[in-house]
Structure formats: structure tokens, C-alpha cells
Enzyme design. Structure first.
Site, short mmCIF file in Angstrom:
data_model
loop_
_atom_site.label_atom_id
_atom_site.label_comp_id
_atom_site.label_asym_id
_atom_site.label_seq_id
_atom_site.Cartn_x
_atom_site.Cartn_y
_atom_site.Cartn_z
N LYS A 27 5.73 29.26 -52.76
CA LYS A 27 5.75 30.15 -51.60
C LYS A 27 6.70 31.29 -51.85
O LYS A 27 7.75 31.11 -52.48
CB LYS A 27 6.19 29.38 -50.34
N GLU A 73 3.24 25.50 -45.27
CA GLU A 73 4.31 26.50 -45.32
C GLU A 73 5.53 26.02 -44.55
O GLU A 73 6.68 26.17 -45.00
CB GLU A 73 3.80 27.82 -44.72
N GLU A 75 15.15 32.29 -34.68
CA GLU A 75 15.47 31.24 -35.66
C GLU A 75 16.98 31.05 -35.82
O GLU A 75 17.70 31.96 -36.25
CB GLU A 75 14.85 31.59 -37.02
#
Length: 439
Positions: free
Chosen positions: A200, A289, A245
Site C-alpha cells: 500500500k 487497506e 484521526e
């Protein structure tokens, strides 16, 4: 004022800090400095800084460690009288760190002269000043003529809330990575993932505009806070945004974090919206992911904890413009790490860099074509005990001294990513900051 050098043998500066309760400070944002706002808040609670007592600037590979070392020394020597005892009281510094080791952007901790705070229905004011001290022959410190007490009282007055202003209008255009080049970069990343080079990589793009009304920054920040109340709304040294986040939070021996990876847009109606949320939880691409991002965070935090628990399954986090897959981590510190120690340990996460981390950082640097600056870097605050709250600088923009505004958004690229879809996702993620500037 900048003060990061070692103290002279016979004299040095010492921080003098006084926190006292006050009746009420709501609202906080209209009290912020219009040109150089310092702010950290969520759901109307948090801290605002005014003035600048000192600044710690660092750069390079050891930027977080160097800042942490100076902060630890300053905190240990500070004279702190905290009569409130809540997170954000006492000695605090606001911070923002560059994403990359090689970034040209400076990383900074800013200690304000005045801190206004609200939490759990209580309000306070903290005054922070420097007092010059001399060392006696035995090495002990002597205050000269009561300078410590004087320094604690000579400070800014608590400002009244400013009148509400309209949001300044900024017209954004593609920066170093136009849409077609971004899609090409995504396609190249997918090709290299399929070739087995890495699992990724997070690829970002930027939008650039020009701000002509510095005084309107409070209105921009207020718009972010009103539209996205469940995010961390921040303003540090020209970096403003609303991040969903949590990179890491440390509070009296407990540590927590929130990992986000996997995104979809909101539906047009209630039924459509619910369907999109369900589809996100069932998406093999998004779950894969997300799993990489969670594993990365756990790997970095676990060595510092006696216990670390994660949400049993990812949950959907609802924001006004999109859904995220989210996992909360919570644990108990096992090695006495400070918030800055953990910031250093976990940054950059797989959610903003990729997996494996070292390979992903090299790949994104080559494919993105621009310096991220402080975008996707740690932003937050730290106190004199080493506790603090730090987010990842997302949904954000950096306002430079010349009025240039650079907004950023990125997406996690995995083997089945579709370039057009990833470009559309960046447009969704740009929306909060573009709309906050009247777009």
C-alpha cells in the site's frame, strides 16, 4: 521569542506558569488571534493560545526527538502552579511537525503567553512567562527581585470575543499534481503493487490559492468547527484544519489512538446513506487497506504499552461528507513514554504513508512530486508532564507568510485501486477545507 539553546553556566531562563479557574470563556474561537491563531478543540472544548513566550524549531530525521528533549528539559525546570488540574492546564505547547524527514518545512513547538481553556464544563486561564535566574555557587537557582512572580503577572489580558466575520474567499487551483498526473501516479502505484514491491502507498495532491484577508482566519476555523464538530479542529503556525484521526493521546498513563482507512461518500438520502455505510464495511478493498493501517499502529504502539486493546471490528465513522472505516486503540503505558515519544514511534502511520513503511515513503516521495510540508504530520499539544493530544494533520491547509494557501488530500492505494475513483476521493477530502474558505 526563540529559546532552544543550552543555558549559560551562571544564568538561564525559566518558565513560570500559573493556571487559575475562571467563570466562563465560551466561545473560544472568537478569542483567538486573527492573524496567528493557536487553537486545539473538539465539540466546543479545548485550548486557545495567545502571544508567544518561546518557540522550539527543529527539522530533519530527529525533529521530534530533538523537540522532545528540549521540552523535557524546559518542563523539568519550570515553576508551575496549576490550580485546575485538567488536560490542557499548566504548561502547554502547541506543535506541528513536518511529514517527511527531508521536508523543507520547519517543525515547531510554540509556548504561548496566555492559554484559554474549556473542558468538562470548567474554564481556566494560564499565563506563561520567562524569568531570568542566576545560579548560586552551589548550583541552586535564585530568583532576582521577585522576577518569577512579576513574570507570571505581566501578560496579555483575556480578550473579549471578536464579532463574527464572513469567511474569506480563496479560489483554489491544482498545484504541483494536476488531476491527470495524479491518476497516472495511482496507475503506476497499482502496477508496482501488483509486481510485489509493496502492499500500500498513500498518494496525495495539493490545491493552491491566495488569501487576502488574514483577519478572516477565525471565520474559517469557526466554519470547520461548526461543520465538523467531531473532528480535532486545529491552528498551529499557519497550519489549520479539522482532522478526524487521533494519532495518539496520552493522559496519566493511558494511551489511545483512532485509526482511519477506507472511505466512501455519503448517500443522497437516508436509505442510500445506510447502503453506502454497509457497502464500506463489506468492501474487501477497504477492509484490507484498513487492516494494514491498524496493524501498523499496533506494531508501533505495542512495545510501549503494558496492555493495548483494539476495537473487535472496524466501525463506520460518520462525517458530514463521507464515511470512514475506523478502529479505536486504547491501552496502558508500560515504559513511561511521553506523548512526544509516542508521536515519534508511530509517525508516519500506514494510514498516511503505506506498507511497508520505508518502501512506501520512498515511493510516495517519487510519485507525488511535491513536499507535503506539515500535511499528514503530527499536530497537537503537549503539557509539562509529557501528556497531550496529537492528531494527523488531515483536511488541512498551510497558510504561508505571503498569503499562499496550500490544501492537501490523499488516498490509500492498494492493488485494486481505480485511478478515477481515487481522484474522486481526494475531491471529497478537499471539501471541508475548500468550503471553509468560501468555496
Amino acid at each position: 521569542m526563540t529559546n532552544t539553546d543550552a543555558a549559560p553556566e551562571r544564568s538561564r531562563s525559566r518558565l513560570v506558569v500559573r493556571t487559575e479557574p475562571v467563570d466562563e470563556l465560551a466561545p473560544l474561537i472568537p478569542r483567538a488571534d486573527p492573524r496567528h491563531p493557536l487553537l486545539w478543540m473538539r465539540r466546543g472544548e479545548g485550548i486557545v493560545g495567545l502571544g508567544e513566550t518561546l518557540r522550539i524549531e527543529t527539522s530533519g530525521v530527529d525533529r521530534v526527538a530533538d523537540a522532545a528533549a528540549v521540552w523535557t528539559e524546559l518542563s523539568a525546570d519550570a515553576d508551575i502552579d496549576d490550580r485546575v488540574g485538567l488536560p490542557g492546564t499548566g504548561l502547554v505547547a502547541f506543535g506541528a511537525f513536518a511529514f517527511a524527514d527531508e521536508s523543507e518545512s520547519t517543525s515547531v513547538l510554540v509556548v504561548p503567553e496566555l492559554v484559554l481553556g474549556r473542558r468538562d464544563g470548567r474554564a481556566w486561564v494560564t499565563r506563561i512567562a520567562l524569568s531570568e535566574q542566576a545560579a548560586d555557587d552551589d548550583g541552586s537557582d535564585i530568583d532576582h527581585d521577585g522576577q518569577a512572580d512579576a513574570a507570571a503577572t505581566v501578560s496579555l489580558e483575556i480578550p473579549e470575543p471578536a464579532p463574527r466575520r464572513r469567511v474569506p474567499r480563496v479560489t483554489f487551483a491544482p498545484g504541483a499534481v494536476p488531476p491527470e498526473r495524479y491518476e497516472s501516479a495511482v496507475a503506476e502505484a497499482v502496477r508496482r503493487i501488483d509486481a510485489g514491491e509493496f502492499a500500500k502507498v498513500v498518494l496525495a495532491r495539493e490545491l493552491v490559492g491566495e488569501l487576502h484577508e488574514e483577519d478572516g482566519l477565525r471565520a474559517t476555523i469557526n466554519r470547520l468547527a461548526e461543520d465538523y464538530p467531531d473532528t480535532w479542529v486545529f491552528a498551529v503556525d499557519g497550519l489549520i484544519g479539522a482532522s478526524p484521526e487521533t494519532l495518539v493521546r496520552v493522559d496519566h498513563g493511558t494511551v489511545s489512538a483512532r485509526v482511519l482507512a477506507g472511505t466512501t461518500s455519503r448517500g443522497a438520502g437516508e436509505a442510500s446513506d445506510r447502503e453506502r455505510a454497509v457497502a464500506l464495511t463489506e468492501s474487501a478493498k477497504d477492509r484490507a487497506e484498513h487492516a494494514l493501517a491498524v496493524a501498523s499502529a499496533v506494531k508501533r504502539l505495542e512495545p510501549h504499552t503494558a496492555r493495548l486493546d483494539a476495537s473487535p471490528e472496524p466501525f463506520t465513522l460518520q462525517l458530514p461528507n463521507l464515511w470512514h472505516l475506523a478502529t479505536d486503540l486504547k491501552g496502558t503505558l508500560g515504559d513511561g513514554s511521553t506523548a512526544l515519544d509516542l508521536v515519534r514511534a508511530v509517525h508516519p502511520t500506514a494510514a498516511v504513508a503505506g506498507t511497508p513503511r520505508r518502501v512506501a515513503l520512498s515511493v510516495l516521495a517519487g510519485l507525488e512530486g511535491f513536499d507535503r510540508g506539515r500535511y499528514a504530520g503530527p499536530v497537537g499539544w503537549v503539557d509539562g508532564d509529557g501528556d497531550g493530544e496529537w492528531a494527523i494533520a488531515l483536511r488541512c491547509a498551510q497558510i504561508d507568510a505571503d498569503g499562499t494557501v496550500r490544501a492537501y488530500a490523499g488516498c490509500g492505494i492498494v492493488h485494486d485501486s481505480v485511478p478515477a475513483d481515487e481522484l474522486a476521493e481526494t475531491d471529497m477530502k478537499f471539501r471541508p477545507i475548500v468550503e471553509a474558505f468560501g468555496g
